[in-house]
Write an enzyme that holds these catalytic residues in place. Structure first.
Site, PDB file in Angstrom:
ATOM      1  N   HIS A  48      -6.456  -1.670  14.085  1.00 25.02           N
ATOM      2  CA  HIS A  48      -7.779  -1.370  13.539  1.00 25.02           C
ATOM      3  C   HIS A  48      -8.555  -0.589  14.596  1.00 25.02           C
ATOM      4  CE1 HIS A  48     -11.332  -1.780  11.135  1.00 25.02           C
ATOM      5  NE2 HIS A  48     -11.994  -2.140  12.218  1.00 25.02           N
ATOM      6  N   MET A  89      -4.251   2.135   4.101  1.00 22.40           N
ATOM      7  CA  MET A  89      -5.654   1.955   3.728  1.00 22.40           C
ATOM      8  C   MET A  89      -5.853   1.178   2.424  1.00 22.40           C
ATOM      9  SD  MET A  89      -6.986   3.271   6.344  1.00 22.40           S
ATOM     10  CE  MET A  89      -8.724   3.464   5.995  1.00 22.40           C
ATOM     11  N   ARG A  90      -5.023   0.178   2.201  1.00 19.70           N
ATOM     12  CA  ARG A  90      -5.235  -0.691   1.040  1.00 19.70           C
ATOM     13  C   ARG A  90      -5.424  -2.115   1.535  1.00 19.70           C
ATOM     14  NH1 ARG A  90      -6.657   1.497  -3.367  1.00 19.70           N
ATOM     15  NH2 ARG A  90      -5.849  -0.212  -4.607  1.00 19.70           N
ATOM     16  N   ILE A  91      -6.341  -2.811   0.908  1.00 19.69           N
ATOM     17  CA  ILE A  91      -6.501  -4.229   1.229  1.00 19.69           C
ATOM     18  C   ILE A  91      -5.403  -4.985   0.485  1.00 19.69           C
ATOM     19  CG2 ILE A  91      -8.016  -6.240   0.948  1.00 19.69           C
ATOM     20  CD1 ILE A  91     -10.380  -4.272   1.240  1.00 19.69           C
ATOM     21  N   ASN A 111       0.277   7.260  14.058  1.00 19.42           N
ATOM     22  CA  ASN A 111       0.805   6.008  14.633  1.00 19.42           C
ATOM     23  C   ASN A 111       2.293   5.854  14.310  1.00 19.42           C
ATOM     24  OD1 ASN A 111      -1.244   4.248  16.101  1.00 19.42           O
ATOM     25  ND2 ASN A 111      -2.414   4.932  14.308  1.00 19.42           N
TER      26      ASN A 111
HETATM   27  C1  GRF Z   1      -6.011   5.047  12.654  1.00 23.89           C
HETATM   28  O1  GRF Z   1      -7.205   5.214  13.363  1.00 23.89           O
HETATM   29  C2  GRF Z   1      -5.839   3.601  12.292  1.00 23.89           C
HETATM   30  O2  GRF Z   1      -6.326   2.726  13.242  1.00 23.89           O
HETATM   31  C3  GRF Z   1      -6.673   3.537  11.051  1.00 23.89           C
HETATM   32  O3  GRF Z   1      -6.416   4.734  10.363  1.00 23.89           O
HETATM   33  C4  GRF Z   1      -6.056   5.726  11.303  1.00 23.89           C
HETATM   34  C5  GRF Z   1      -4.749   6.238  10.819  1.00 23.89           C
HETATM   35  O4  GRF Z   1      -4.129   7.099  11.648  1.00 23.89           O
HETATM   36  N1  GRF Z   1      -6.459   2.328  10.328  1.00 23.89           N
HETATM   37  P1  GRF Z   1      -2.651   7.634  11.395  1.00 23.89           P
HETATM   38  O5  GRF Z   1      -2.391   7.779   9.912  1.00 23.89           O
HETATM   39  O6  GRF Z   1      -1.699   6.692  12.062  1.00 23.89           O
HETATM   40  O7  GRF Z   1      -2.663   9.004  12.042  1.00 23.89           O
END
Ligand code: GRF
Length: 226
Positions: A116, A97-99, A21
């Site tokens: 998400h 990936m942290r809350i 992303n």
């Molecule tokens: C994506 O599917 C995002 O929605 C999720 O984790 C994944 C991460 O992808 N939260 P990246 O690190 O952007 O490749």
């Protein structure tokens, strides 16, 4: 008369993983689809693949390793301090990936977005694609939303839906969903950059209209976005 260059929205991107992303943001910026300056990338994991993408694009990157902080709130405060140093207009959680604690969220309220990998409000949390398959869903997708202290529960901005085909496994679905993530996330950020998008009274405002709670929906059927 020489005109001043247009002011660019300052974006800090937070990552934990491969950063696809983040790459979509870099590409959108390079293609002039995103009128923003990517001022810094911050990862909570030193091994995140997205750090190499940042380096390749010449973007400053930092690692704030959550394992260095015994208490979650200490990590959040260190992260908030680091983010604030870059004076962002917008904070983008891109596979982060942290809350985050409400203290962190409040500091960047209304100017922090997340993506998400589900059609929210379905499947907040983890293992979204397997849960969609287990439920027999025929569609999966991703949702961009403002971040509030409710996990994956902030006001929605835009969702992208893809069809689940017979025989798809969770990896197949994830690959299709990632394609649509890369489309909708920079697009939503650009709305913010154009000052068309804001969060007000717990709702999403786009072009002066309050969006329905599920935001806009875009279907990626055979790669045709509408
Ligand atoms: C994506 O599917 C995002 O929605 C999720 O984790 C994944 C991460 O992808 N939260 P990246 O690190 O952007 O490749």
């Amino acid at each position: 008369m020489i005109e001043d260059p247009p002011i660019k929205t300052r974006i800090v991107v937070l990552i934990s993983g491969s950063g696809s992303n983040l790459q979509a943001f870099i590409d959108a910026r390079d293609d002039h689809q995103l009128n923003a300056e990517l001022v810094a990338v911050i990862s909570n994991r030193p091994e995140a693949g997205g750090l190499a993408r940042a380096a390749h694009a010449g973007i400053i990157s930092r690692v704030i390793d959550h394992r260095d902080y015994p208490e979650r709130i200490e990590f959040d405060r260190a992260l908030a301090t680091a983010v604030a140093e870059y004076a962002p207009d917008l904070v983008i959680l891109a596979g982060f990936m942290r809350i985050l604690s409400s203290e962190f969220v409040d500091q960047f309220s209304g100017r922090m977005l997340n993506i998400h990998p589900s059609l929210l409000p379905k499947y907040p949390g983890l293992n979204t694609h397997q849960r969609a398959l287990d439920a027999g869903d025929t569609e999966a997708g991703a949702t961009v939303h403002f971040v509030t202290s409710k996990l994956d529960g902030g006001p929605q901005i835009v969702s992208g839906a893809v069809a689940i085909a017979n025989g798809d496994n969770a990896d197949d679905v994830a690959a299709k969903v990632l394609d649509i993530e890369h489309l909708i996330y920079p697009m939503a950020a650009q709305w913010y950059c154009e000052t068309r998008l804001s969060m007000q009274d717990g709702a999403t405002l786009l072009d002066g209209e309050v969006l329905p709670t599920t935001g806009q929906t875009i279907k990626l059927a055979g790669k045709t976005a509408k």
